[in-house]
Design a protein around this motif. Sequence first.
Motif, PDB file in Angstrom:
ATOM      1  N   ASN A   1       0.843  -1.192   0.000  1.00  0.00           N
ATOM      2  CA  ASN A   1       0.000   0.000   0.000  1.00  0.00           C
ATOM      3  C   ASN A   1       0.885   1.251   0.000  1.00  0.00           C
ATOM      4  N   PRO A   2       0.703   2.156  -0.983  1.00  0.00           N
ATOM      5  CA  PRO A   2       1.615   3.306  -1.103  1.00  0.00           C
ATOM      6  C   PRO A   2       1.447   4.350  -0.007  1.00  0.00           C
ATOM      7  N   ASP A   3       0.326   4.346   0.700  1.00  0.00           N
ATOM      8  CA  ASP A   3       0.059   5.382   1.696  1.00  0.00           C
ATOM      9  C   ASP A   3       0.479   4.956   3.104  1.00  0.00           C
ATOM     10  N   PHE A   4       0.091   3.753   3.516  1.00  0.00           N
ATOM     11  CA  PHE A   4       0.397   3.336   4.887  1.00  0.00           C
ATOM     12  C   PHE A   4       0.992   1.928   4.950  1.00  0.00           C
ATOM     13  N   GLY A   5       1.470   1.424   3.833  1.00  0.00           N
ATOM     14  CA  GLY A   5       2.075   0.094   3.834  1.00  0.00           C
ATOM     15  C   GLY A   5       3.396   0.070   4.588  1.00  0.00           C
ATOM     16  N   PRO A   6       3.715  -1.019   5.272  1.00  0.00           N
ATOM     17  CA  PRO A   6       4.975  -1.117   6.034  1.00  0.00           C
ATOM     18  C   PRO A   6       6.219  -0.933   5.174  1.00  0.00           C
TER      19      PRO A   6
ATOM     20  N   ASN B   1       6.661   1.020   2.461  1.00  0.00           N
ATOM     21  CA  ASN B   1       6.891   2.447   2.223  1.00  0.00           C
ATOM     22  C   ASN B   1       7.279   3.180   3.496  1.00  0.00           C
ATOM     23  N   GLU B   2       6.693   2.772   4.623  1.00  0.00           N
ATOM     24  CA  GLU B   2       7.070   3.397   5.893  1.00  0.00           C
ATOM     25  C   GLU B   2       8.532   3.137   6.197  1.00  0.00           C
ATOM     26  N   ALA B   3       8.980   1.911   5.971  1.00  0.00           N
ATOM     27  CA  ALA B   3      10.387   1.585   6.210  1.00  0.00           C
ATOM     28  C   ALA B   3      11.295   2.373   5.271  1.00  0.00           C
ATOM     29  N   LEU B   4      10.871   2.520   3.999  1.00  0.00           N
ATOM     30  CA  LEU B   4      11.671   3.297   3.050  1.00  0.00           C
ATOM     31  C   LEU B   4      11.767   4.760   3.469  1.00  0.00           C
ATOM     32  N   ARG B   5      10.640   5.325   3.909  1.00  0.00           N
ATOM     33  CA  ARG B   5      10.646   6.732   4.314  1.00  0.00           C
ATOM     34  C   ARG B   5      11.572   6.965   5.495  1.00  0.00           C
ATOM     35  N   HIS B   6      11.517   6.063   6.479  1.00  0.00           N
ATOM     36  CA  HIS B   6      12.385   6.221   7.646  1.00  0.00           C
ATOM     37  C   HIS B   6      13.854   6.034   7.271  1.00  0.00           C
TER      38      HIS B   6
ATOM     39  N   HIS C   1      15.245  12.858   0.368  1.00  0.00           N
ATOM     40  CA  HIS C   1      13.813  13.088   0.188  1.00  0.00           C
ATOM     41  C   HIS C   1      13.336  12.310  -1.032  1.00  0.00           C
ATOM     42  N   ALA C   2      12.229  11.613  -0.898  1.00  0.00           N
ATOM     43  CA  ALA C   2      11.729  10.796  -2.010  1.00  0.00           C
ATOM     44  C   ALA C   2      10.220  10.693  -1.943  1.00  0.00           C
ATOM     45  N   ASP C   3       9.611  10.643  -3.125  1.00  0.00           N
ATOM     46  CA  ASP C   3       8.187  10.327  -3.195  1.00  0.00           C
ATOM     47  C   ASP C   3       8.016   8.832  -3.014  1.00  0.00           C
ATOM     48  N   SER C   4       6.957   8.439  -2.349  1.00  0.00           N
ATOM     49  CA  SER C   4       6.722   7.023  -2.075  1.00  0.00           C
ATOM     50  C   SER C   4       6.450   6.259  -3.365  1.00  0.00           C
ATOM     51  N   PRO C   5       7.061   5.102  -3.540  1.00  0.00           N
ATOM     52  CA  PRO C   5       6.749   4.276  -4.715  1.00  0.00           C
ATOM     53  C   PRO C   5       5.271   3.898  -4.726  1.00  0.00           C
ATOM     54  N   GLN C   6       4.711   3.803  -5.898  1.00  0.00           N
ATOM     55  CA  GLN C   6       3.298   3.466  -6.035  1.00  0.00           C
ATOM     56  C   GLN C   6       3.062   1.957  -6.150  1.00  0.00           C
TER      57      GLN C   6
END
Length: 319
Positions: A128-133, A135-140, A148-153
């Motif tokens: 899930n691009p919004d709240f998937g684990p 993407n969260e791990a990538l953001r952190h 800085h990066a946009d979340s993968p879709q």
Amino acid sequence: MKNRHGQFRAAMAFLAPNFAGFLLFTAGPVIFSLGASFTNSNLQQTVPLRFNGVSNLKELLADQSFWLYFVNTLYMMLGMPFAIFGALWLAVMLNRKIRGLGAYRTLLYLPSFASGVALMILWKSLYNPDFGPINEALRHSLALLHLHADSPQWLQSTHSLAALDVEKVGIAPKQFGIGARDALILMGVWTAIGGNNMLLYLAALTNVPEELLEAAQLDGASPSRCFWSVTWPQLAPTTFFILVMSIIGGLQGGFEQARIMTSGGPAGTTTTLAYYIYSLAFEQFRIGYASAVAWVLFAFVFVATLINWRFGNRAANEI
């Protein structure tokens, strides 16, 4: 003689339920689909049923969607070498004498017992691009590196390499990412690495003659040389079997992933031939055309198996 006839009738009586099931649920549908592939059969009954020869085949060869989905099917098979190598690597690791070996083997094989549908629903949440684990791990992780990066879709991306802008002071923006097909490949590799292929390799490793390994070690061979010169040739028949079954499964696969995770999207990028057949038959109700596609897929599988058997089996025997 009477006793022999009695035994034969008793055997046929026991085999009859299984044979009837085979005729009703396997042979019957196969014969029906073969006949339907030469007709304009349509469940909506908008036109009278008629025999149209090879018209379905001609339409199929000119169908751009068919060839796109064929390419998708082949693309999904790109993860097959990684899955096979990963299964072999795990089997080698689990063939050592270490504490808790049984627990490790059980944990690595455990996902194979889970329902495929449950695993795909789980991975859909992970992607899930919004709240998937993921993407969260990538953001952190990127935050720790001051990136800085946009979340993968992930499953919403139509590209094989989705655009992902990464910016850092003094460094020009870079483009990298992953698409829906690649996301499904990653999931497939994760699912296959610790599954039945690992067990097959593990069983084959236990049958490698110890005297050959000991002789190689006495001759001064390193562990890597022992593996490539002694162990790997002994695994050739198992590798050949896994390769053939993986290719057959890859050509026939992709239905569950497309049905549950992406509905064949985005823009048809995750639609494989298996899902295309389902869509034609049960969404568009074009039974005749769907049957033609199914038999063309069978031809692809048959030819791929023959090629593997001709050249792969010869190579395995030479090893």
